[in-house]
Write an enzyme that holds these catalytic residues in place. Sequence first.
Site, PDB file in Angstrom:
ATOM      1  N   HIS B  80      72.261 -90.661 -15.023  1.00 30.00           N
ATOM      2  CA  HIS B  80      72.382 -89.229 -14.734  1.00 30.00           C
ATOM      3  C   HIS B  80      72.380 -89.003 -13.230  1.00 30.00           C
ATOM      4  O   HIS B  80      73.237 -88.288 -12.687  1.00 30.00           O
ATOM      5  CB  HIS B  80      71.237 -88.461 -15.400  1.00 30.00           C
ATOM      6  CG  HIS B  80      71.041 -87.065 -14.890  1.00 30.00           C
ATOM      7  ND1 HIS B  80      71.906 -86.042 -15.189  1.00 30.00           N
ATOM      8  CD2 HIS B  80      70.083 -86.536 -14.084  1.00 30.00           C
ATOM      9  CE1 HIS B  80      71.483 -84.923 -14.592  1.00 30.00           C
ATOM     10  NE2 HIS B  80      70.380 -85.200 -13.915  1.00 30.00           N
ATOM     11  N   ASP B 109      97.954 -81.049   7.631  1.00 32.23           N
ATOM     12  CA  ASP B 109      97.427 -81.800   6.485  1.00 32.23           C
ATOM     13  C   ASP B 109      96.190 -82.514   6.992  1.00 32.23           C
ATOM     14  O   ASP B 109      95.698 -82.201   8.074  1.00 32.23           O
ATOM     15  CB  ASP B 109      98.461 -82.809   5.953  1.00 32.23           C
ATOM     16  CG  ASP B 109      98.195 -83.160   4.485  1.00 32.23           C
ATOM     17  OD1 ASP B 109      97.154 -83.791   4.226  1.00 32.23           O
ATOM     18  OD2 ASP B 109      98.995 -82.794   3.612  1.00 32.23           O
ATOM     19  N   TRP B 145      67.827 -94.674 -10.077  1.00 37.34           N
ATOM     20  CA  TRP B 145      68.994 -94.717  -9.200  1.00 37.34           C
ATOM     21  C   TRP B 145      68.642 -95.282  -7.837  1.00 37.34           C
ATOM     22  O   TRP B 145      69.504 -95.717  -7.105  1.00 37.34           O
ATOM     23  CB  TRP B 145      69.607 -93.314  -9.043  1.00 37.34           C
ATOM     24  CG  TRP B 145      68.950 -92.446  -8.024  1.00 37.34           C
ATOM     25  CD1 TRP B 145      67.825 -91.703  -8.186  1.00 37.34           C
ATOM     26  CD2 TRP B 145      69.378 -92.226  -6.668  1.00 37.34           C
ATOM     27  NE1 TRP B 145      67.521 -91.036  -7.031  1.00 37.34           N
ATOM     28  CE2 TRP B 145      68.469 -91.333  -6.074  1.00 37.34           C
ATOM     29  CE3 TRP B 145      70.451 -92.693  -5.899  1.00 37.34           C
ATOM     30  CZ2 TRP B 145      68.567 -90.909  -4.753  1.00 37.34           C
ATOM     31  CZ3 TRP B 145      70.544 -92.253  -4.573  1.00 37.34           C
ATOM     32  CH2 TRP B 145      69.617 -91.378  -4.021  1.00 37.34           C
ATOM     33  N   SER B 172      84.943 -95.475  -0.582  1.00 34.93           N
ATOM     34  CA  SER B 172      85.650 -94.207  -0.735  1.00 34.93           C
ATOM     35  C   SER B 172      85.070 -93.144   0.198  1.00 34.93           C
ATOM     36  O   SER B 172      85.800 -92.437   0.897  1.00 34.93           O
ATOM     37  CB  SER B 172      85.574 -93.756  -2.194  1.00 34.93           C
ATOM     38  OG  SER B 172      85.770 -92.380  -2.297  1.00 34.93           O
ATOM     39  N   SER B 173      83.731 -93.037   0.228  1.00 33.23           N
ATOM     40  CA  SER B 173      83.095 -92.021   1.078  1.00 33.23           C
ATOM     41  C   SER B 173      83.374 -92.261   2.548  1.00 33.23           C
ATOM     42  O   SER B 173      83.616 -91.320   3.310  1.00 33.23           O
ATOM     43  CB  SER B 173      81.584 -92.035   0.890  1.00 33.23           C
ATOM     44  OG  SER B 173      81.247 -91.560  -0.351  1.00 33.23           O
ATOM     45  N   HIS B 256      67.671 -90.618   2.846  1.00 38.27           N
ATOM     46  CA  HIS B 256      67.352 -89.283   3.322  1.00 38.27           C
ATOM     47  C   HIS B 256      68.533 -88.564   3.959  1.00 38.27           C
ATOM     48  O   HIS B 256      68.828 -87.438   3.578  1.00 38.27           O
ATOM     49  CB  HIS B 256      66.084 -89.193   4.156  1.00 38.27           C
ATOM     50  CG  HIS B 256      65.603 -87.779   4.086  1.00 38.27           C
ATOM     51  ND1 HIS B 256      64.907 -87.297   2.997  1.00 38.27           N
ATOM     52  CD2 HIS B 256      65.865 -86.709   4.856  1.00 38.27           C
ATOM     53  CE1 HIS B 256      64.741 -86.001   3.135  1.00 38.27           C
ATOM     54  NE2 HIS B 256      65.313 -85.612   4.261  1.00 38.27           N
ATOM     55  N   GLU B 258      71.410 -89.020   3.086  1.00 39.75           N
ATOM     56  CA  GLU B 258      72.212 -88.707   1.896  1.00 39.75           C
ATOM     57  C   GLU B 258      71.835 -87.348   1.311  1.00 39.75           C
ATOM     58  O   GLU B 258      72.680 -86.571   0.870  1.00 39.75           O
ATOM     59  CB  GLU B 258      72.030 -89.808   0.839  1.00 39.75           C
ATOM     60  CG  GLU B 258      72.556 -89.483  -0.548  1.00 39.75           C
ATOM     61  CD  GLU B 258      74.071 -89.424  -0.622  1.00 39.75           C
ATOM     62  OE1 GLU B 258      74.732 -89.931   0.307  1.00 39.75           O
ATOM     63  OE2 GLU B 258      74.588 -88.868  -1.606  1.00 39.75           O
ATOM     64  N   TYR B 260      70.890 -84.814   2.911  1.00 42.90           N
ATOM     65  CA  TYR B 260      71.537 -83.773   3.719  1.00 42.90           C
ATOM     66  C   TYR B 260      73.042 -83.793   3.549  1.00 42.90           C
ATOM     67  O   TYR B 260      73.701 -82.770   3.713  1.00 42.90           O
ATOM     68  CB  TYR B 260      71.099 -83.887   5.183  1.00 42.90           C
ATOM     69  CG  TYR B 260      69.625 -83.600   5.284  1.00 42.90           C
ATOM     70  CD1 TYR B 260      69.115 -82.443   4.719  1.00 42.90           C
ATOM     71  CD2 TYR B 260      68.745 -84.491   5.854  1.00 42.90           C
ATOM     72  CE1 TYR B 260      67.767 -82.173   4.735  1.00 42.90           C
ATOM     73  CE2 TYR B 260      67.383 -84.228   5.877  1.00 42.90           C
ATOM     74  CZ  TYR B 260      66.899 -83.069   5.307  1.00 42.90           C
ATOM     75  OH  TYR B 260      65.572 -82.813   5.315  1.00 42.90           O
ATOM     76  N   SER B 271      77.521 -70.007   4.495  1.00 42.53           N
ATOM     77  CA  SER B 271      77.838 -69.339   5.761  1.00 42.53           C
ATOM     78  C   SER B 271      79.251 -68.764   5.778  1.00 42.53           C
ATOM     79  O   SER B 271      79.558 -67.930   6.622  1.00 42.53           O
ATOM     80  CB  SER B 271      77.682 -70.316   6.926  1.00 42.53           C
ATOM     81  OG  SER B 271      76.410 -70.906   6.899  1.00 42.53           O
ATOM     82  N   HIS B 305      58.944 -90.538   4.173  1.00 41.65           N
ATOM     83  CA  HIS B 305      58.208 -89.566   3.363  1.00 41.65           C
ATOM     84  C   HIS B 305      58.513 -89.756   1.881  1.00 41.65           C
ATOM     85  O   HIS B 305      57.868 -89.150   1.046  1.00 41.65           O
ATOM     86  CB  HIS B 305      58.468 -88.125   3.830  1.00 41.65           C
ATOM     87  CG  HIS B 305      59.861 -87.636   3.622  1.00 41.65           C
ATOM     88  ND1 HIS B 305      60.505 -86.812   4.507  1.00 41.65           N
ATOM     89  CD2 HIS B 305      60.757 -87.854   2.643  1.00 41.65           C
ATOM     90  CE1 HIS B 305      61.718 -86.541   4.076  1.00 41.65           C
ATOM     91  NE2 HIS B 305      61.898 -87.163   2.941  1.00 41.65           N
ATOM     92  N   HIS B 306      59.504 -90.595   1.569  1.00 40.33           N
ATOM     93  CA  HIS B 306      59.759 -90.922   0.161  1.00 40.33           C
ATOM     94  C   HIS B 306      58.812 -92.012  -0.328  1.00 40.33           C
ATOM     95  O   HIS B 306      58.852 -92.385  -1.493  1.00 40.33           O
ATOM     96  CB  HIS B 306      61.195 -91.392  -0.021  1.00 40.33           C
ATOM     97  CG  HIS B 306      62.197 -90.310   0.250  1.00 40.33           C
ATOM     98  ND1 HIS B 306      62.641 -89.452  -0.724  1.00 40.33           N
ATOM     99  CD2 HIS B 306      62.830 -89.947   1.387  1.00 40.33           C
ATOM    100  CE1 HIS B 306      63.515 -88.611  -0.193  1.00 40.33           C
ATOM    101  NE2 HIS B 306      63.645 -88.876   1.085  1.00 40.33           N
ATOM    102  N   THR B 331      65.970 -75.442   9.297  1.00 40.72           N
ATOM    103  CA  THR B 331      66.324 -74.888   7.988  1.00 40.72           C
ATOM    104  C   THR B 331      65.914 -73.426   7.906  1.00 40.72           C
ATOM    105  O   THR B 331      66.645 -72.585   7.383  1.00 40.72           O
ATOM    106  CB  THR B 331      65.651 -75.692   6.860  1.00 40.72           C
ATOM    107  OG1 THR B 331      65.827 -77.078   7.125  1.00 40.72           O
ATOM    108  CG2 THR B 331      66.259 -75.368   5.520  1.00 40.72           C
ATOM    109  N   LYS B 334      68.372 -71.242   9.540  1.00 38.83           N
ATOM    110  CA  LYS B 334      69.544 -70.978   8.708  1.00 38.83           C
ATOM    111  C   LYS B 334      69.264 -69.863   7.705  1.00 38.83           C
ATOM    112  O   LYS B 334      70.046 -68.919   7.567  1.00 38.83           O
ATOM    113  CB  LYS B 334      69.964 -72.243   7.970  1.00 38.83           C
ATOM    114  CG  LYS B 334      70.571 -73.242   8.891  1.00 38.83           C
ATOM    115  CD  LYS B 334      71.141 -74.401   8.140  1.00 38.83           C
ATOM    116  CE  LYS B 334      72.312 -74.988   8.864  1.00 38.83           C
ATOM    117  NZ  LYS B 334      73.454 -74.130   9.009  1.00 38.83           N
ATOM    118  N   ARG B 453      57.060 -88.695 -13.811  1.00 36.80           N
ATOM    119  CA  ARG B 453      58.500 -88.634 -14.063  1.00 36.80           C
ATOM    120  C   ARG B 453      58.949 -89.930 -14.715  1.00 36.80           C
ATOM    121  O   ARG B 453      58.203 -90.900 -14.791  1.00 36.80           O
ATOM    122  CB  ARG B 453      59.255 -88.409 -12.745  1.00 36.80           C
ATOM    123  CG  ARG B 453      59.077 -89.532 -11.755  1.00 36.80           C
ATOM    124  CD  ARG B 453      59.630 -89.181 -10.388  1.00 36.80           C
ATOM    125  NE  ARG B 453      61.088 -89.242 -10.357  1.00 36.80           N
ATOM    126  CZ  ARG B 453      61.806 -89.468  -9.248  1.00 36.80           C
ATOM    127  NH1 ARG B 453      61.189 -89.657  -8.091  1.00 36.80           N
ATOM    128  NH2 ARG B 453      63.111 -89.497  -9.274  1.00 36.80           N
TER     129      ARG B 453
END
Lengths: 288, 528
Positions: B80, B109, B145, B172-173, B256, B258, B260, B271, B305-306, B331, B334, B453
């Site tokens: 998932h 283009d 994951w 690809s990315s 991390h 990722e 963002y 925005s 922090h993870h 943040t 924003k 979890r």
Amino acid sequence: MAKPDHGHYYVPEGTYWPILGSIGLITLVVGFIYILNGGSGTVLMLAGTAVMIVMLFGWFGEVIRENESSTYHAWEDKSFRLGMVWFIFSEVMFFAAFFGALFYARVLSVPWLGGSGEEADTHTLLWNSFQAMWPSNGPADVGGKFEPMNTWGLPALNTVILLSSAGTVTWAHHALKRGNRRNLITGLAITVFLGFLFVGLQAMEYYHAYHELNLTLGSGIYGSTFFMLTGFHGLHVTLGAIMLTVILFRCIKGHFTPDNHFAFEAAAWYWHFVDVVWLGLFVFVYWL
Amino acid sequence: MTVPADLTHEDYGGHHGPRKGLLRWVTTTNHKDIGTLYLWFSLIMLFVGGAMAMIIRAELFQPGLQLVNPDFFNQMTTMHALVMIFGAVMPAFVGLANWMIPLMIGAPDMALPRLNNWSFWILPFAGTLLLSSLFVEGGAPAGGWTMYPPLVLQTGAAFPMLIFSVHLLGISSIMGSINIIATIMNLRAPGMGYMKMPLFVWTWFITAFLLIATMPVLAGAVTMLLTDKYFGTSFFNAAGGGDPVMFQHIFWFFGHPEVYILILPAFGIASQIIPTFARKPLFGYKSMVYATASIAVLSFIVWSHHMFTVGLPVGAELFFMVSTMLIAIPTGVKVFNWVATMWRGSMTFETPMLFAIGFIVLFTIGGFSGLMLAIAPADFQYQDSYFVVAHFHYVLVPGAVFSIMAASYYWLPKWTGHMYDEKLGKLHFWLSAIFVNLVFFPQHFLGLAGMPRRIPDYAVQFADFNMISSIGAMGFGLSQLLFAYIVIKTVRGGAKASDEVWEGAQGLEWTLSSPPPYHSFSVQPVIR
């Protein structure tokens, strides 16, 4: 702020190369998966590689033909340059992961296993006779006793070779800019020779490591970082040398002009990139 | 800004319309076609990943083991996440970038159109490889994951499939990001300086740098997993001098930023949309740009922090706690700017605006729970609990996914030339907004009460909130079928959309016809 008028940007018509590339890539990868899972995937891998080679020849060939027929101008050229620069940056970050692993092992995990700092529980509870040092294959002596690679033999020679090749490629570049074809081809040929010489010596070094030093990919963290870093670097040198070979053939065919030779510069940038990575390797893997 | 009137429909330089038939989509080098492919791919993956979420929530409807065995449950949580992150959200943003960046900066283009095709066409192969791991011996990857060793190394035949699909998705990315950077740096219309770029372009520009800097690190990390399993290396094996925690450091150095990557384009979308429906220019444009850049820079120095509970030295805990909290400042800038943009605007609440406002409110809730998690000593309680699940789903579902919905409604009329059904759109918003809170809000309570979890079964005191959450999940899942219906209906027909579409809309994309010509801005407009 207004930029000069660029005129028309070239947007190619539909293309089959990318889908062919995807098919080649997935075939290659599925073959490798079969092999890793204990099956036979050699045929698939070979087929995938063949498709990839066809794709690369076809795709680059088409771009080269377009370039030779003056399809591209300064505007498109800048896109290619940006693409190459950021591709090289992504490669730098790929190596950063392995350098990170090396530094983590040398500065943190091996000393911790040896009982230093706050994180010494593994030492206390599992391996309290282990003394931290580098090179190390860990407290369980994974892979058995080995000798580390001697810095001032082949590795030092390889450093000289690669640094010289950076010089010769720059010499060739200056010759290209001055329109001196003879020096260009000589300089580039020497660079290609030095590149493949480096790869050959690297292969010798690996043979020496496996057969005389008992230093293998399985020699704990030292063997892992040593072969992973030098191995991926060697792969990139091989790739860079192949690029330069292609450029050499294009030079012999008279493809480049003093002010239009992006492909040459891209390959040269790539060559300098593998050079700089090697300096990092020489200092942190072989020397210190 | 001025655009010559005859320019938008021009067929310039021997280019013709699209190729006929299916091959158009396989061979296309057109940014609009490729954007469309990305968006359809991501919609399909949204439902694939969503189906897995439904299995997870169905199993958790009641305590005890009902529907699936625990190993399959773990396969579902792992897949998932991978499908939603790499298959749904990231491709959706890349699709939006493909469609909108050239239109917004007046480019003919994308800068490297053939590479653009390849960036997309790797995805279906990588996705198929990942999904087919469900059917091999030992089942799909079930170690989460995040692929932590040594657990992930116990994966069966699916293991190399996982590793190589991550490699392919990364390739690809990276190619897509290189293309976006080259396009933005090289193909802006004359006069469009960096500080005149629309914010969606800015946020993607910064996101692309994050991708190029971190996807190769992920590739390196999973390569080390591969060699640890098959080639005898000891990167993550303490016996050989390595460390399993080392993987976590390398992974989260990617992971991390990722996070963002998954939210910065969403900031850009909000925005774009808020000023349109508030009929006011964006408040604090420059501070928005600088805040985005600050978030990106900070994202590289917060990764641990993870992993507060893995046994980091105290100095590291303090550093990563403080650096993480710092992110709240840009943040906050924003969120303040969005609210200030709406302040005293002549607001209307069409579906994109509803999703954008829903995004701001609910994303902020996720941001606040993130601040709670940033406090290292408190995190020792929250770690690996449902509180974490609630937190990141608040930033990803009513955050990232809502922004994608908002963007879809906002630009669908431009893409298709048809207005979507406003009534159904609003219904879709309200169903989504209500159900999403029903799914995830109770999970805060579950986590704080101690429910871990990634488990298929739980103690009976957690039963009520789990049942509410599962009902919400089914409702949310079904509501998204409505979204698919609305999109397909809009593609097939509907009221004709004007060129400007929205009354207050600003920007180059609205100067083009709806739908825009196959090749737009072959001659660039001049921005004054």
